[in-house]
Scaffold this active site. Structure first.
Site: not given
Ligand code: S3P
Length: 439
Positions: A318, A349
């Site tokens: 992120d 992004r």
């Molecule tokens: C998150 C996992 C990430 C991240 C998101 C929050 C989480 O996504 O980008 O903001 O809380 O498990 P992905 O699991 O799709 O990589």
């Protein structure tokens, strides 16, 4: 235009990932859990509202303090309304998992951004566990989850490194017989495992060598007794990144963010910034609900471009928008690759960053799965209004760029910042930035 120094000792709102998980696990625990430091961003409040509609008791004590009366594993009941998860991929995917093994039908929707995001990555494994997912093309929201009448435990190997997919399967496994296992070839944030353990659930983690790396197999046994617990949510390292990078880019600045979650699987940005030459230090290491916490101090620094190893991507997924902003001030090129996942976040992004930086006078190349930012070692021109595409992190990143660019930078829509960082502008202004409505 604020060229002045940024100084202060601040805290940032609670961790978004942990906040969603704390509410969901407490909702299926037995008894009353107290959560403090919960992120009161719109995303998390949507999860709280959905859990209330599903029968959990949630009461707000003010200032991030919540009480959750859990219904026990398998005890959620059919909601009388569509579950609207707003902008939140985490809320939607984790709740789909939790509900996939509850034998009733749940309807999910979200905002324009969430309705564009792929849900097949959770829908497919959850179907193998016996749920039926009725969705439009490409498994996008709105969709319905018809919970499995007879849940089937699975052994699932993640096709993409995603903590959301891992967590959805583990949550589904709570209400399935036997053992559910998720194998992840690349480690992703392990808040679900840590928090389930905190609530007394036995989680087995085995590592085995695979292609020169270690794959992790995470296993839980269905129908555990989850006992209510208190949870103190640490500050979000993804939110702390914005004031800390702002301090690095501004002149004569020093900012400390206290009580930040320091899970190593979330800390890639700080590793990278240090490699770029940023003065960052850590103090007061502690622990909250099984998670490491730390105070982070960042000072004005001269940065140099680096090649960011793609294996680091899951640990800073992120943070690429704010890293790209830091790279725009560095001397030399910063290469970021292996980032196809960034195209399916709250916005695409890679394109949003490339367009925003170009508008601010930064030389940038966008590739299929990455970005190369060519910094000159001097502040970029700025002077643009950047499109956020319903993406809070794009909004905050470019507002940070504006705090140290030659000319002010605006964003077309700052509203979505509330999803993850309520009070962002006030907090930045409290350390000396001058964010506000355009004159
Ligand atoms: C998150 C996992 C990430 C991240 C998101 C929050 C989480 O996504 O980008 O903001 O809380 O498990 P992905 O699991 O799709 O990589």
């Amino acid at each position: 235009m604020p060229k002045g120094s940024l100084r202060g000792r601040i805290t940032v709102p609670g961790d978004k990932s942990i906040s969603h998980r704390a509410l969901m696990i407490a909702a299926v625990a037995v008894g009353q859990s107290r959560i403090s430091g919960l992120l009161e961003g719109v995303d998390v409040l949507r999860t709280a509202a959905a859990l209330e509609a599903l029968g959990a008791g949630i009461s707000r004590g003010g200032n991030g303090r919540y009480q959750v009366d859990g219904v026990g594993v398998g005890g959620l009941t059919e909601a009388g309304q569509v579950l609207d998860l707003g902008n939140s991929g985490t809320g939607a995917r984790l709740l789909m998992g939790l509900l996939a093994t509850h034998p009733f039908t749940s309807f999910f929707t979200g905002d324009e951004s969430l309705c564009r995001r792929p849900m097949a990555r959770v829908a497919q494994p959850l179907s193998r566990m016996g749920a039926q997912i009725l969705a439009r093309s490409n498994f996008r929201l709105p969709l319905a989850v018809i919970g499995a009448p007879v849940p089937i435990p699975v052994i699932e190997r993640l096709a993409v490194p995603s903590a959301q997919v891992k967590s959805a399967i583990l949550f589904a496994g709570l209400n399935a017989p036997g053992e559910t296992t998720v194998i992840e070839p690349e480690p992703t944030r392990d808040h679900t495992e840590i928090l389930l353990r905190h609530f007394g659930v036995a989680i087995r983690i085995e590592e085995s060598p695979e292609d020169g790396r270690f794959a992790r197999a995470i296993t839980l046994k269905g129908y555990p007794e989850i006992t209510a617990r208190d949870v103190v949510v640490p500050g979000d390292p993804s939110s702390a990144a914005f004031p800390l990078v702002a301090a690095i880019l501004a002149q004569d600045s020093e900012v400390t963010v206290t009580n930040v979650g320091a899970n190593p699987l979330r800390f890639g940005l700080y590793e990278t910034l240090r490699e770029m030459g940023a003065e960052i230090s850590f103090a007061n290491e502690g622990e909250a609900a099984g998670e490491k916490v730390v105070d982070i101090t960042a000072k004005s620094s001269r940065l140099k471009g680096v090649v960011v190893p793609s294996e680091r991507a899951p640990r800073m997924i992120d943070e690429y928008p704010i890293l790209a902003v830091a790279a725009a001030f560095a001397t030399g090129s910063t290469v970021m690759q292996g980032l196809s996942e960034l195209r399916i976040k709250e916005s695409d992004r890679l394109t949003a960053i490339a367009k925003g930086l170009t508008a601010c006078g930064v030389a940038i190349e966008e590739t299929e799965d990455g970005l190369i930012v060519h910094g000159t070692g001097r502040p970029p021109a700025g002077g643009a209004t950047v499109k956020t595409h319903l993406d809070h992190r794009i909004g905050m990143s470019f507002l940070v760029l504006g705090t140290a660019a030659k000319n002010p930078v605006g964003v077309d829509d700052a509203g979505l910042i509330e999803t993850s960082f309520p009070g962002f502008a006030e907090l930045m202004n409290g350390i000396g930035a001058e964010l506000g409505a355009p004159a």
